[in-house]
Scaffold this motif. Structure first.
Motif, PDB file in Angstrom:
ATOM      1  N   ALA A  58      44.876  47.167  33.186  1.00 12.38           N
ATOM      2  CA  ALA A  58      43.765  46.221  33.119  1.00 12.38           C
ATOM      3  C   ALA A  58      42.702  46.565  34.158  1.00 12.38           C
ATOM      4  CB  ALA A  58      44.274  44.795  33.343  1.00 12.38           C
ATOM      5  N   LEU A  59      43.130  46.938  35.363  1.00  9.01           N
ATOM      6  CA  LEU A  59      42.178  47.328  36.403  1.00  9.01           C
ATOM      7  C   LEU A  59      41.462  48.614  36.026  1.00  9.01           C
ATOM      8  CD1 LEU A  59      44.274  46.465  39.573  1.00  9.01           C
ATOM      9  CD2 LEU A  59      42.080  45.440  38.931  1.00  9.01           C
ATOM     10  N   GLU A  60      42.195  49.584  35.495  1.00  7.08           N
ATOM     11  CA  GLU A  60      41.574  50.853  35.122  1.00  7.08           C
ATOM     12  C   GLU A  60      40.586  50.684  33.984  1.00  7.08           C
ATOM     13  OE1 GLU A  60      44.973  53.226  34.194  1.00  7.08           O
ATOM     14  OE2 GLU A  60      45.213  53.944  36.249  1.00  7.08           O
ATOM     15  N   GLY A  61      40.878  49.756  33.055  1.00  2.71           N
ATOM     16  CA  GLY A  61      40.026  49.562  31.885  1.00  2.71           C
ATOM     17  C   GLY A  61      38.951  48.509  32.071  1.00  2.71           C
ATOM     18  N   ARG A  62      38.723  48.068  33.308  1.00  3.70           N
ATOM     19  CA  ARG A  62      37.727  47.014  33.542  1.00  3.70           C
ATOM     20  C   ARG A  62      36.337  47.509  33.153  1.00  3.70           C
ATOM     21  NH1 ARG A  62      38.761  49.441  38.341  1.00  3.70           N
ATOM     22  NH2 ARG A  62      37.029  49.800  39.782  1.00  3.70           N
TER      23      ARG A  62
END
Length: 199
Positions: free
Chosen positions: A192-196
């Motif tokens: 989720a953090l990488e795809g923000r």
């Protein structure tokens, strides 16, 4: 001594061979089929035979169809420059339910899984490479499942496509809508953090 006739036991065994069907459910289905009027049971059996005889893979995307090319490949309003690669035909149905994706598909009919003796040659990869090599494809979206086999397949396909100079992307993964952060695992939070993205 058997509690049921051999024909009923064979029918139960056939239902039990279906994915996700256990012994009790198989027996319940077998009893249901036997409770049908003969005409309905024959129609049910004929529907299975007809589907097996008429449904085959699309010559372009390898999705299931009863024509030479499936309805999605034939649709001139779809963006044929964007190809979404999925593992199974049921994945096409899932993405189509969103009504958001307007590109086309390519179905691999499986994922690389050495434990299940499924290698790259068992998938519809040659067809994908030939399709992209013809030109006109701007982007390939890898939409395999976020498990070990799905990730390995996505990485393998992206390496095969790199020489063809096409943009290869991966579906974003993250926190499901309606869930809470405290219940998300570390890998999901990392994705989720990488795809923000910016809002």
């Amino acid at each position: 001594m058997r509690p049921f006739p051999a024909a009923l036991e064979r029918l139960t065994e056939q239902f039990a061979r279906l994915p996700g069907i256990g012994g009790k459910t198989a027996q319940r289905l077998a009893f249901h089929v036997l409770s049908l009027p003969l005409e309905e049971a024959e129609a049910f059996a004929q529907t299975i035979v007809d589907a097996k005889k008429t449904v085959h893979t699309c010559s372009v995307c390898q999705n299931l169809t009863d024509q030479e090319r499936c309805a999605i490949c034939e649709d001139p309003q779809r963006d044929h420059g964007v190809v979404c690669v999925v593992a199974e035909p049921r994945d096409v149905a899932a993405l189509e339910r969103s009504r958001e994706y307007q590109g086309v598909y390519h179905v691999l009919h499986g994922v690389i899984s050495p434990l299940n003796h499924v290698g790259p040659d068992d998938l519809k990869l040659r067809e994908l490479l030939a399709r992209v090599a013809q030109g006109g494809v701007r982007e390939v979206i890898m939409a395999t499942n976020p498990d070990t086999e799905g990730e390995a397949t996505a990485m393998y396909v992206s390496r095969l496509l790199k020489p063809l100079e096409v943009k290869v992307t991966r579906l974003a993964y993250g926190i499901p809508v309606g869930s809470q952060l405290e219940y998300a695992d570390e890998v999901t939070l990392l994705r989720a953090l990488e795809g923000r993205r910016e809002i």
